[in-house]
Design a protein around this motif. Sequence first.
Motif, PDB file in Angstrom:
ATOM      1  N   ILE A 201      11.447 -15.279   3.767  1.00  0.00           N
ATOM      2  CA  ILE A 201      10.803 -14.224   2.987  1.00  0.00           C
ATOM      3  C   ILE A 201      11.814 -13.107   2.774  1.00  0.00           C
ATOM      4  O   ILE A 201      12.280 -12.487   3.728  1.00  0.00           O
ATOM      5  N   LEU A 202      12.156 -12.868   1.521  1.00  0.00           N
ATOM      6  CA  LEU A 202      13.114 -11.823   1.195  1.00  0.00           C
ATOM      7  C   LEU A 202      12.393 -10.657   0.535  1.00  0.00           C
ATOM      8  O   LEU A 202      11.530 -10.854  -0.327  1.00  0.00           O
ATOM      9  N   ALA A 203      12.742  -9.461   0.972  1.00  0.00           N
ATOM     10  CA  ALA A 203      12.189  -8.242   0.398  1.00  0.00           C
ATOM     11  C   ALA A 203      13.334  -7.318   0.018  1.00  0.00           C
ATOM     12  O   ALA A 203      14.326  -7.220   0.738  1.00  0.00           O
ATOM     13  N   ILE A 204      13.194  -6.657  -1.113  1.00  0.00           N
ATOM     14  CA  ILE A 204      14.160  -5.646  -1.540  1.00  0.00           C
ATOM     15  C   ILE A 204      13.571  -4.279  -1.190  1.00  0.00           C
ATOM     16  O   ILE A 204      12.402  -4.015  -1.478  1.00  0.00           O
ATOM     17  N   THR A 205      14.372  -3.418  -0.570  1.00  0.00           N
ATOM     18  CA  THR A 205      13.877  -2.096  -0.225  1.00  0.00           C
ATOM     19  C   THR A 205      14.987  -1.056  -0.341  1.00  0.00           C
ATOM     20  O   THR A 205      16.158  -1.371  -0.128  1.00  0.00           O
ATOM     21  N   ASP A 206      14.581   0.166  -0.688  1.00  0.00           N
ATOM     22  CA  ASP A 206      15.519   1.291  -0.662  1.00  0.00           C
ATOM     23  C   ASP A 206      15.237   2.195   0.529  1.00  0.00           C
ATOM     24  O   ASP A 206      15.705   3.334   0.586  1.00  0.00           O
ATOM     25  N   GLY A 207      14.477   1.670   1.481  1.00  0.00           N
ATOM     26  CA  GLY A 207      14.106   2.438   2.660  1.00  0.00           C
ATOM     27  C   GLY A 207      12.746   3.071   2.539  1.00  0.00           C
ATOM     28  O   GLY A 207      12.186   3.553   3.527  1.00  0.00           O
ATOM     29  N   ASN A 208      12.192   3.073   1.324  1.00  0.00           N
ATOM     30  CA  ASN A 208      10.857   3.628   1.075  1.00  0.00           C
ATOM     31  C   ASN A 208       9.985   2.582   0.388  1.00  0.00           C
ATOM     32  O   ASN A 208       9.083   2.026   0.994  1.00  0.00           O
ATOM     33  N   ALA A 209      10.250   2.323  -0.880  1.00  0.00           N
ATOM     34  CA  ALA A 209       9.511   1.298  -1.608  1.00  0.00           C
ATOM     35  C   ALA A 209       9.994  -0.094  -1.196  1.00  0.00           C
ATOM     36  O   ALA A 209      11.131  -0.270  -0.747  1.00  0.00           O
ATOM     37  N   ILE A 210       9.114  -1.085  -1.378  1.00  0.00           N
ATOM     38  CA  ILE A 210       9.432  -2.475  -1.014  1.00  0.00           C
ATOM     39  C   ILE A 210       8.987  -3.386  -2.152  1.00  0.00           C
ATOM     40  O   ILE A 210       7.881  -3.248  -2.664  1.00  0.00           O
ATOM     41  N   VAL A 211       9.863  -4.310  -2.553  1.00  0.00           N
ATOM     42  CA  VAL A 211       9.533  -5.341  -3.536  1.00  0.00           C
ATOM     43  C   VAL A 211       9.663  -6.694  -2.847  1.00  0.00           C
ATOM     44  O   VAL A 211      10.755  -7.073  -2.397  1.00  0.00           O
ATOM     45  N   MET A 212       8.563  -7.419  -2.739  1.00  0.00           N
ATOM     46  CA  MET A 212       8.576  -8.738  -2.115  1.00  0.00           C
ATOM     47  C   MET A 212       9.025  -9.781  -3.140  1.00  0.00           C
ATOM     48  O   MET A 212       8.572  -9.779  -4.288  1.00  0.00           O
ATOM     49  N   LEU A 213       9.906 -10.684  -2.727  1.00  0.00           N
ATOM     50  CA  LEU A 213      10.378 -11.762  -3.588  1.00  0.00           C
ATOM     51  C   LEU A 213       9.603 -13.038  -3.269  1.00  0.00           C
ATOM     52  O   LEU A 213       9.003 -13.155  -2.194  1.00  0.00           O
ATOM     53  N   PRO A 214       9.591 -14.027  -4.180  1.00  0.00           N
ATOM     54  CA  PRO A 214       8.874 -15.284  -3.904  1.00  0.00           C
ATOM     55  C   PRO A 214       9.400 -15.965  -2.641  1.00  0.00           C
ATOM     56  O   PRO A 214      10.607 -15.934  -2.368  1.00  0.00           O
ATOM     57  N   ALA A 215       8.522 -16.580  -1.897  1.00  0.00           N
ATOM     58  CA  ALA A 215       8.906 -17.247  -0.653  1.00  0.00           C
ATOM     59  C   ALA A 215       9.740 -18.491  -0.943  1.00  0.00           C
ATOM     60  O   ALA A 215       9.498 -19.213  -1.910  1.00  0.00           O
ATOM     61  N   ALA A 216      10.723 -18.727  -0.094  1.00  0.00           N
ATOM     62  CA  ALA A 216      11.574 -19.913  -0.209  1.00  0.00           C
ATOM     63  C   ALA A 216      11.553 -20.658   1.121  1.00  0.00           C
ATOM     64  O   ALA A 216      11.072 -20.132   2.130  1.00  0.00           O
ATOM     65  N   GLN A 217      12.066 -21.880   1.116  1.00  0.00           N
ATOM     66  CA  GLN A 217      12.188 -22.635   2.364  1.00  0.00           C
ATOM     67  C   GLN A 217      13.592 -23.213   2.458  1.00  0.00           C
ATOM     68  O   GLN A 217      14.052 -23.923   1.555  1.00  0.00           O
ATOM     69  N   ASP A 218      14.285 -22.856   3.537  1.00  0.00           N
ATOM     70  CA  ASP A 218      15.645 -23.316   3.803  1.00  0.00           C
ATOM     71  C   ASP A 218      15.588 -24.606   4.632  1.00  0.00           C
ATOM     72  O   ASP A 218      14.539 -24.944   5.184  1.00  0.00           O
ATOM     73  N   HIS A 219      16.696 -25.297   4.705  1.00  0.00           N
ATOM     74  CA  HIS A 219      16.814 -26.515   5.521  1.00  0.00           C
ATOM     75  C   HIS A 219      18.068 -26.359   6.381  1.00  0.00           C
ATOM     76  O   HIS A 219      19.176 -26.678   5.936  1.00  0.00           O
ATOM     77  N   LYS A 220      17.907 -25.850   7.602  1.00  0.00           N
ATOM     78  CA  LYS A 220      19.047 -25.539   8.468  1.00  0.00           C
ATOM     79  C   LYS A 220      19.698 -26.764   9.113  1.00  0.00           C
ATOM     80  O   LYS A 220      20.924 -26.880   9.123  1.00  0.00           O
ATOM     81  N   PRO A 221      18.924 -27.702   9.692  1.00  0.00           N
ATOM     82  CA  PRO A 221      19.573 -28.843  10.346  1.00  0.00           C
ATOM     83  C   PRO A 221      20.382 -29.684   9.348  1.00  0.00           C
ATOM     84  O   PRO A 221      20.054 -29.759   8.160  1.00  0.00           O
ATOM     85  N   ALA A 222      21.419 -30.323   9.848  1.00  0.00           N
ATOM     86  CA  ALA A 222      22.372 -31.000   8.971  1.00  0.00           C
ATOM     87  C   ALA A 222      21.782 -32.218   8.258  1.00  0.00           C
ATOM     88  O   ALA A 222      22.128 -32.469   7.091  1.00  0.00           O
ATOM     89  N   TYR A 223      20.905 -32.957   8.925  1.00  0.00           N
ATOM     90  CA  TYR A 223      20.551 -34.273   8.402  1.00  0.00           C
ATOM     91  C   TYR A 223      19.073 -34.379   8.012  1.00  0.00           C
ATOM     92  O   TYR A 223      18.252 -33.545   8.393  1.00  0.00           O
ATOM     93  N   ASP A 224      18.760 -35.428   7.256  1.00  0.00           N
ATOM     94  CA  ASP A 224      17.388 -35.660   6.789  1.00  0.00           C
ATOM     95  C   ASP A 224      16.403 -35.626   7.963  1.00  0.00           C
ATOM     96  O   ASP A 224      16.726 -36.045   9.080  1.00  0.00           O
ATOM     97  N   GLY A 225      15.184 -35.159   7.651  1.00  0.00           N
ATOM     98  CA  GLY A 225      14.162 -35.087   8.679  1.00  0.00           C
ATOM     99  C   GLY A 225      14.411 -33.995   9.696  1.00  0.00           C
ATOM    100  O   GLY A 225      13.871 -34.031  10.802  1.00  0.00           O
ATOM    101  N   ASP A 226      15.240 -33.009   9.327  1.00  0.00           N
ATOM    102  CA  ASP A 226      15.581 -31.886  10.218  1.00  0.00           C
ATOM    103  C   ASP A 226      16.213 -32.366  11.520  1.00  0.00           C
ATOM    104  O   ASP A 226      15.928 -31.848  12.614  1.00  0.00           O
ATOM    105  N   LYS A 227      17.099 -33.359  11.408  1.00  0.00           N
ATOM    106  CA  LYS A 227      17.841 -33.852  12.570  1.00  0.00           C
ATOM    107  C   LYS A 227      19.248 -33.253  12.565  1.00  0.00           C
ATOM    108  O   LYS A 227      19.754 -32.789  11.550  1.00  0.00           O
ATOM    109  N   GLY A 228      19.880 -33.288  13.738  1.00  0.00           N
ATOM    110  CA  GLY A 228      21.274 -32.878  13.822  1.00  0.00           C
ATOM    111  C   GLY A 228      21.460 -31.391  14.084  1.00  0.00           C
ATOM    112  O   GLY A 228      20.495 -30.638  14.228  1.00  0.00           O
TER     113      GLY A 228
END
Length: 428
Positions: A201-228
Motif C-alpha cells: 500500500i503506497l500513500a503520497i503525503t506532504d506531512g499533512n494531506a494524504i493521497v492513497m494509491l491503488p493497492a499492489a502485490q509484490d512477489h518477494k521470494p525468488a521462485y514460483d509458489g513463493d519458494k526460495g
Amino acid sequence: MKVLVVGNGGREHALAWKIGMSPRVSQVFVAPGNAGTGVDATNVPISADDTEGLVNFARRESIDLTVVGPEVPLVNGLVDALEAAGLRAFGPSAAAAELEGSKVFCKNLLKAADIPTADYQTFRTGDDAARFIKDRYPEENSSVPVVVKADGLAAGKGVIVCSTREDALDAIDRITRQREFGEAGNELIIEDRLIGQEASILAITDGNAIVMLPAAQDHKPAYDGDKGPNTGGMGAYCPTPIVDEKMIEMIQEDIIVPTVHAMKRNRRPFKGVLYAGLMITSTGPKVLEYNVRFGDPECQPLLMRLKSDIMDILEAVADGRLIDIDPPEWDERPSICVVMASEGYPGDYVKGREISGLHDAAKLKDVKVFHAGTKLTQGSVQTDGGRVLGVTALGNSISNAKLQAYTAVKQIRWPGAWCRKDISDKAL
C-alpha cells in the motif's frame, strides 16, 4: 521544467518515463541511469550516493525538481542537502527516512502509536538472539514460526522467514556473525510470523494531506509458489483484489494516518512516498515494514496505470500543497510487471551478457520494458545487475495483462535469463 531523477533501477526508469510525458517538462536527467533511461531521458554519470556531486549538478543545470528514487541516498540525507542549497526535492529527510533505514526504529514507532504489527524482540548481539530462540523453543525439532530481520538497509534481502529452530539460529548467524548484510546486522529483530497474503500500500503525503494509491502485490521470494530466498522483488501487479476500497479506507485510518502523525510527533515530518508492506491476516492488515520511496517493482505497474500528470503530485508534495490538487486518475485496466533476472540472483551472478529481443517486445501493444540492471556497451544492451528488466503490461483483465507481459518476456533473451512464471496468479 528540468527534472533530475536519482537512481539506476526499474523504478527510476518508470519515473523518468512518466515524468517525461508531462507537458511542463522539457528535459529529464537520470543519475546515473541505465540503458533504458538513456533512451527515455538523459543519463548523467553521477552515483546515487554522491550527494555533493548531485547537488552541484542540480545547481549548475538549474534543476527545478529532483526526484530521489532509492532508499540509500534518502537515508544519507540527499533531500536535506538539496533543500539546504535552495533546491526543490521529492522525498523524505534523512530523519524521516529512518522509518526504512532502521527496522528497530520502525517497530518501536509502530508499537508506541498502537499501529497493528507482529510482536517482536530486538537484540544487539547474536548470542542474545540465539539464547532467546533456545529458551523460547527448547525442543530442537520444534516448529519456530518467526522472521529474523537485519536492522538496517539490505537491498530487500535482510529478512529471513524461518520455520524451524535450525532456520532461526542459522538466520541469526548469517546476520550477526557472517555479516552477510554488513552493517545492517549491527542489530536485529525477531518477530512472530504473520499468516496471510502480503500487499503493498503506497500513500503520497506532504506531512499533512494524504493521497492513497491503488493497492499492489509484490512477489518477494525468488521462485514460483513463493519458494526460495527473498529478493528485491520478482514482479508485481496492480490492483490486487485482496484489498478492496473498504480495506483501503481502514488501512488509511488505522495505519497510514497514525504513522504520519507519529512521525510529526517525533519531529520527523514525513513527505514523499510512504510504502506500507502489509500482511492481510484473518484479523485484519498488519504492518510488516515501511519503505520510504516508490516500491520496485510496484512502481512500474502503478505508473503504467496513472493517467494524471505525475508532476502535479510530485510538485505538490515538494511545495507542501498536496491538499490543493485533484485526486489522480487511473486507467481501469490492471497492470503486471514481470522481473527478468540474471542467472544466480539473488546470489552471485555474471554481468555483461548481451540482451536481444528488446525491440520485438517493445512493439507489443500496451507493453513497456523498464530497464533495471542494464548498461549500453558499444551499441549493445548488456546485463549489469541481478534484476535486469521489468517487463510491464496493461490488460483488460489480470489474466489478459499476464498474457501480454509473458508474451513480451518470451521475446527477450540472454544466457541464463530467468523469471517467475506465476506473477499475479494469486489474483486468479
